[in-house]
Design a protein around this motif. Structure first.
Motif, PDB file in Angstrom:
ATOM      1  N   ALA A  71       0.904  -1.228   0.010  1.00 35.12           N
ATOM      2  CA  ALA A  71       0.068   0.001  -0.236  1.00 35.12           C
ATOM      3  C   ALA A  71       0.762   1.363   0.047  1.00 35.12           C
ATOM      4  O   ALA A  71       1.718   1.620   0.944  1.00 35.12           O
ATOM      5  N   GLU A 101      -2.175  -1.666  -3.224  1.00 35.06           N
ATOM      6  CA  GLU A 101      -3.365  -0.608  -3.072  1.00 35.06           C
ATOM      7  C   GLU A 101      -2.653   0.729  -2.854  1.00 35.06           C
ATOM      8  O   GLU A 101      -1.675   0.975  -2.584  1.00 35.06           O
ATOM      9  N   GLU A 102      -3.840   1.781  -3.025  1.00 38.58           N
ATOM     10  CA  GLU A 102      -3.406   3.131  -2.952  1.00 38.58           C
ATOM     11  C   GLU A 102      -4.045   3.789  -1.653  1.00 38.58           C
ATOM     12  O   GLU A 102      -5.231   3.574  -1.584  1.00 38.58           O
ATOM     13  N   THR A 103      -3.349   4.329  -0.549  1.00 41.70           N
ATOM     14  CA  THR A 103      -3.972   4.884   0.449  1.00 41.70           C
ATOM     15  C   THR A 103      -4.254   6.246   0.828  1.00 41.70           C
ATOM     16  O   THR A 103      -4.976   6.793   1.380  1.00 41.70           O
ATOM     17  N   GLU A 106      -5.603   8.892   3.442  1.00 43.37           N
ATOM     18  CA  GLU A 106      -6.807   8.311   4.023  1.00 43.37           C
ATOM     19  C   GLU A 106      -6.500   7.245   4.896  1.00 43.37           C
ATOM     20  O   GLU A 106      -6.539   5.883   4.378  1.00 43.37           O
ATOM     21  N   LYS A 108      -7.867   5.215   7.045  1.00 43.33           N
ATOM     22  CA  LYS A 108      -8.827   4.117   6.816  1.00 43.33           C
ATOM     23  C   LYS A 108      -8.599   3.103   6.069  1.00 43.33           C
ATOM     24  O   LYS A 108      -8.828   1.967   6.306  1.00 43.33           O
ATOM     25  N   ARG A 109      -7.936   3.297   4.918  1.00 45.53           N
ATOM     26  CA  ARG A 109      -7.459   2.245   4.133  1.00 45.53           C
ATOM     27  C   ARG A 109      -6.412   1.383   4.580  1.00 45.53           C
ATOM     28  O   ARG A 109      -6.515   0.212   4.162  1.00 45.53           O
ATOM     29  N   GLU A 110      -5.534   1.898   5.509  1.00 44.71           N
ATOM     30  CA  GLU A 110      -4.514   1.062   6.172  1.00 44.71           C
ATOM     31  C   GLU A 110      -5.398   0.004   7.119  1.00 44.71           C
ATOM     32  O   GLU A 110      -5.246  -1.018   7.015  1.00 44.71           O
ATOM     33  N   TYR A 111      -6.292   0.601   7.777  1.00 50.07           N
ATOM     34  CA  TYR A 111      -7.273  -0.121   8.797  1.00 50.07           C
ATOM     35  C   TYR A 111      -7.881  -1.253   8.092  1.00 50.07           C
ATOM     36  O   TYR A 111      -8.253  -2.652   8.463  1.00 50.07           O
ATOM     37  N   ASP A 112      -8.396  -1.085   6.829  1.00 50.91           N
ATOM     38  CA  ASP A 112      -9.050  -1.945   5.920  1.00 50.91           C
ATOM     39  C   ASP A 112      -8.240  -3.107   5.593  1.00 50.91           C
ATOM     40  O   ASP A 112      -8.688  -4.323   5.553  1.00 50.91           O
ATOM     41  N   LEU A 113      -6.985  -2.903   5.172  1.00 55.03           N
ATOM     42  CA  LEU A 113      -6.015  -3.842   4.787  1.00 55.03           C
ATOM     43  C   LEU A 113      -5.615  -4.538   6.092  1.00 55.03           C
ATOM     44  O   LEU A 113      -5.515  -5.871   5.863  1.00 55.03           O
TER      45      LEU A 113
END
Length: 340
Positions: A71, A101-103, A106, A108-113
């Protein structure tokens, strides 16, 4: 009716290479030493048969997916594109697939991963957070295998880095030794809200070089760049010219910023390096082909990718080992943009 060709198996590869199926697995997984000549036989058999490892079967046996995630904040930059290419290449050599992935900005995208890793959709993550305070690393004590890349400083998980403070110092020192006295920091500004760890560290190196040469930092010569891209560099250079501060050199915090800034200067009739010397960071491909070619900070991005992937695979195998930090050396590559 057309028959679907039978998929080659590990046993097929072993028979063609004249080795055991276990040896084939060792070569494909890259976790056990195999003699180079044996590796060559196995890999030749793999290519001839078009063998593709069955990641689903592997997952059933060892509880893993055979997939890691990478990411990055911005996949559109030249540096990111090259790093993705190299991480995918290294991971493939290790028998792993990569989810990209591109964060952005945001967290939140780290949390999703991380959630996907906990649900066993991926085995581990390589993350490049912009700021430590925004990263899940500081907010979660039950992390899956994670490796951070970039300048975010922490001692909780493994990381791969370059010394951006030292690099910022060296590139500024280079300009000062070539006679510059009004050096612009294009990409960082003292006290900038939301500044990235990379920006802060490169600015610290810039300030150190100025101090050593008896030059007081001028806030008018520090330009924060929101988007580290060619467009961002062009916008920052345009703003710099409105300040009427007077300058004879620019330290751009990425090659992309430098390219955008150089375009604006040349449009205004300002010669590089005749009127203004310029440097960049990262040594992406277009740095060599700019006119003039760009003096920049270079690093071995393949070694960077290898360190990140190998640290992650080691962490996947052993989650109890102390976290490690691997520093990748850098060097100043001098080209025409600072040669008068």
């Amino acid at each position: 009716m057309t028959r679907v060709p039978r998929r080659a198996t590990v046993k097929d590869v072993a028979a063609l290479a004249g080795v055991s199926p276990k040896t084939v697995s060792n070569v494909m997984n890259g976790t056990v030493f195999v003699r180079p000549d044996t590796q060559e036989k196995v890999l030749a058999a793999v290519e001839e048969l078009g063998f593709v490892p069955n990641l689903s079967a592997r997952s059933l046996r060892n509880g893993r997916t055979g997939v890691i995630a990478l990411a990055l904040p911005d996949l559109a930059t030249a540096f990111s594109a090259d790093l993705v290419h190299r991480v995918v290449q290294v991971a493939h050599e290790r028998g792993m697939a990569v989810q990209i992935e591109e964060t952005g900005a945001e967290p939140k995208r780290e949390y999703d991963l991380v959630s996907r890793a906990r649900e066993h959709q991926i085995d581990g993550l390589i993350l490049n957070p912009i700021r430590l305070q925004d990263s899940i690393v500081v907010h979660d004590d039950q992390l899956p295998p994670v490796v951070l890349i970039g300048e975010v400083e922490q001692h909780k998980v493994d990381r791969v880095l370059i010394d951006s403070r030292q690099a910022g110092y060296e590139v500024t020192k280079h300009l000062l030794e070539r006679g510059a006295r009004r050096v612009v920091a294009l990409g960082g500004k003292t006290g900038a809200t939301g500044a990235s760890a990379t920006s802060i560290q490169r600015l610290e190196g810039y300030h150190r070089a100025l101090r050593e040469h008896g030059i007081e930092a001028d806030p008018r010569l520090e330009v924060y760049v929101e988007e580290w891209s060619m467009a961002g560099g062009a916008e920052a250079a345009t703003e710099l010219l409105t300040r009427d501060a007077g300058f004879d050199a620019i330290v751009a915090f990425t090659d992309s910023i430098a390219l955008g800034a150089m375009h604006v200067l040349q449009e205004r009739g300002i010669s590089v390096p005749g009127d203004v010397m310029m440097t960049g960071f990262d040594d992406v491909e277009h740095a060599r082909f700019m006119n003039p070619s760009l003096t920049t900070i270079a690093l071995d991005r393949h070694a960077f990718a290898e360190a990140a992937v190998d640290l992650l695979l080691t962490r996947i195998d052993d989650r109890t080992a102390p976290p490690r930090a691997v520093a990748i050396p850098h060097e100043l590559v001098v080209r025409a943009s600072t040669t008068r």
